[in-house]
Design a protein around this motif. Structure first.
Motif, mmCIF file in Angstrom:
data_model
loop_
_atom_site.group_PDB
_atom_site.id
_atom_site.type_symbol
_atom_site.label_atom_id
_atom_site.label_comp_id
_atom_site.label_asym_id
_atom_site.label_seq_id
_atom_site.Cartn_x
_atom_site.Cartn_y
_atom_site.Cartn_z
ATOM 1 N N ASN A 1 0.850 -1.192 0.000
ATOM 2 C CA ASN A 1 0.000 0.000 0.000
ATOM 3 C C ASN A 1 0.883 1.239 0.000
ATOM 4 O OD1 ASN A 1 -2.541 -1.461 0.368
ATOM 5 N ND2 ASN A 1 -1.722 -1.955 2.381
ATOM 6 N N PHE A 2 0.263 2.373 -0.300
ATOM 7 C CA PHE A 2 1.006 3.629 -0.228
ATOM 8 C C PHE A 2 0.099 4.732 0.290
ATOM 9 C CE2 PHE A 2 -0.920 3.749 -4.403
ATOM 10 C CZ PHE A 2 -1.362 5.055 -4.521
ATOM 11 N N VAL A 3 0.743 5.721 0.885
ATOM 12 C CA VAL A 3 0.081 6.945 1.312
ATOM 13 C C VAL A 3 0.949 8.091 0.827
ATOM 14 C CG1 VAL A 3 -0.672 8.359 3.266
ATOM 15 C CG2 VAL A 3 -0.903 5.867 3.378
ATOM 16 N N GLU A 4 0.321 9.040 0.159
ATOM 17 C CA GLU A 4 1.030 10.255 -0.240
ATOM 18 C C GLU A 4 0.610 11.369 0.695
ATOM 19 O OE1 GLU A 4 1.558 13.427 -3.872
ATOM 20 O OE2 GLU A 4 -0.142 12.062 -3.901
ATOM 21 N N THR A 5 1.592 12.067 1.236
ATOM 22 C CA THR A 5 1.334 13.242 2.057
ATOM 23 C C THR A 5 2.021 14.418 1.380
ATOM 24 O OG1 THR A 5 1.383 11.828 4.028
ATOM 25 C CG2 THR A 5 1.444 14.208 4.377
ATOM 26 N N MET A 6 1.241 15.369 0.946
ATOM 27 C CA MET A 6 1.775 16.500 0.192
ATOM 28 C C MET A 6 2.405 17.538 1.105
ATOM 29 S SD MET A 6 -1.112 17.041 -2.693
ATOM 30 C CE MET A 6 -2.049 15.644 -3.254
ATOM 31 N N GLY A 7 3.404 18.216 0.574
ATOM 32 C CA GLY A 7 4.025 19.326 1.279
ATOM 33 C C GLY A 7 5.010 18.936 2.363
ATOM 34 N N VAL A 8 5.489 17.701 2.386
ATOM 35 C CA VAL A 8 6.400 17.239 3.437
ATOM 36 C C VAL A 8 7.842 17.479 3.014
ATOM 37 C CG1 VAL A 8 7.183 15.243 4.774
ATOM 38 C CG2 VAL A 8 4.756 15.499 4.212
ATOM 39 N N ASP A 9 8.613 18.117 3.884
ATOM 40 C CA ASP A 9 10.033 18.355 3.634
ATOM 41 C C ASP A 9 10.854 17.131 4.017
ATOM 42 O OD1 ASP A 9 9.970 21.080 2.735
ATOM 43 O OD2 ASP A 9 9.585 21.696 4.802
ATOM 44 N N LEU A 10 12.005 17.000 3.405
ATOM 45 C CA LEU A 10 12.955 15.962 3.760
ATOM 46 C C LEU A 10 13.426 16.212 5.189
ATOM 47 C CD1 LEU A 10 14.773 13.575 2.679
ATOM 48 C CD2 LEU A 10 16.481 15.353 2.200
ATOM 49 N N PRO A 11 13.313 15.212 6.085
ATOM 50 C CA PRO A 11 13.780 15.419 7.460
ATOM 51 C C PRO A 11 15.288 15.655 7.493
ATOM 52 C CG PRO A 11 12.522 13.360 7.267
ATOM 53 C CD PRO A 11 12.736 13.889 5.889
ATOM 54 N N GLU A 12 15.736 16.443 8.443
ATOM 55 C CA GLU A 12 17.164 16.757 8.556
ATOM 56 C C GLU A 12 18.015 15.516 8.731
ATOM 57 O OE1 GLU A 12 18.014 19.764 11.442
ATOM 58 O OE2 GLU A 12 16.488 21.118 10.634
ATOM 59 N N GLU A 13 17.487 14.502 9.419
ATOM 60 C CA GLU A 13 18.268 13.290 9.678
ATOM 61 C C GLU A 13 18.356 12.352 8.481
ATOM 62 O OE1 GLU A 13 14.058 12.573 11.190
ATOM 63 O OE2 GLU A 13 15.521 14.174 11.418
ATOM 64 N N CYS A 14 17.649 12.664 7.403
ATOM 65 C CA CYS A 14 17.665 11.815 6.212
ATOM 66 C C CYS A 14 18.757 12.281 5.258
ATOM 67 C CB CYS A 14 16.306 11.844 5.515
ATOM 68 S SG CYS A 14 16.187 10.711 4.117
ATOM 69 N N GLU A 15 19.534 11.331 4.772
ATOM 70 C CA GLU A 15 20.593 11.614 3.808
ATOM 71 C C GLU A 15 19.993 12.163 2.522
ATOM 72 O OE1 GLU A 15 23.142 8.718 0.892
ATOM 73 O OE2 GLU A 15 22.977 8.134 2.979
ATOM 74 N N ARG A 16 20.480 13.317 2.063
ATOM 75 C CA ARG A 16 19.988 13.920 0.821
ATOM 76 C C ARG A 16 20.617 13.203 -0.371
ATOM 77 N NH1 ARG A 16 17.303 18.098 -1.055
ATOM 78 N NH2 ARG A 16 16.944 18.974 0.993
ATOM 79 N N LEU A 17 19.779 12.777 -1.304
ATOM 80 C CA LEU A 17 20.251 12.118 -2.517
ATOM 81 C C LEU A 17 20.639 13.174 -3.540
ATOM 82 C CD1 LEU A 17 17.590 9.287 -2.765
ATOM 83 C CD2 LEU A 17 20.005 9.025 -2.225
#
Length: 163
Positions: A113-129
């Motif tokens: 399944n999937f859920v899309e949530t609009m307007g969410v920023d990349l969390p600071e703790e997540c490695e930027r690709l």
């Protein structure tokens, strides 16, 4: 008649890419204020196809995929995949895998399944690709193809880091 029963647009063949892009952007802008969530099942659509649709829309969004208790979060902003994290359990606090390898695991899933949530920023703790989304999805398709061949009893070992 179809537009009277809930459809918001009709696409005819042959598809005009510019017109399709305009329609996607318009629908995204129109419905962004109304709906911050979109949910669905990965039935007759793959995670890669869904990610490609969201990349085309140029939206800032989080696609959260779940299957057998696992969770992969894919962050998209302005037509780029900005990050991805895989959690072994949906309620885990810390991801098991981050970056491109999380997407590589996602493409191996048989459904979910999937859920899309609009307007969410990349969390600071997540490695930027930093790699291009096109290259990343191409590499993910190679992983998918290799996984399919292994399930069919064929073993193809390729070095994906060269991609």
């Amino acid at each position: 008649a179809l537009l009277n029963v809930g459809n918001v647009s009709f696409i005819s063949r042959p598809v005009q890419v510019d017109g399709l892009m305009t329609t996607i952007r318009h629908l995204n802008e129109t419905y962004m204020a109304r709906a911050h969530f979109f949910t669905g099942t990965l039935y007759q659509i793959t995670p890669i196809e869904l990610i490609q649709l969201k990349l085309a829309s140029q939206a800032k969004t989080l696609l959260a995929f779940t299957s057998t208790g696992r969770l992969v979060c894919v962050y998209i902003d302005k037509g780029r995949i900005t990050g991805a994290m895989l959690f072994e359990q949906e309620n885990d606090e810390y991801p098991k895998i981050v970056g491109r390898e999380a997407i590589f695991e996602l493409v191996k899933w048989p459904g979910g399944n999937f859920v899309e949530t609009m307007g969410v920023d990349l969390p600071e703790e997540c490695e930027r690709l930093e790699e291009s989304s096109g290259q990343l999805l191409l590499a993910a398709l190679h992983v998918y193809d290799e996984n399919v061949h292994q399930e069919d009893g064929e073993s193809h070992s390729k070095d994906l880091k060269a991609i």
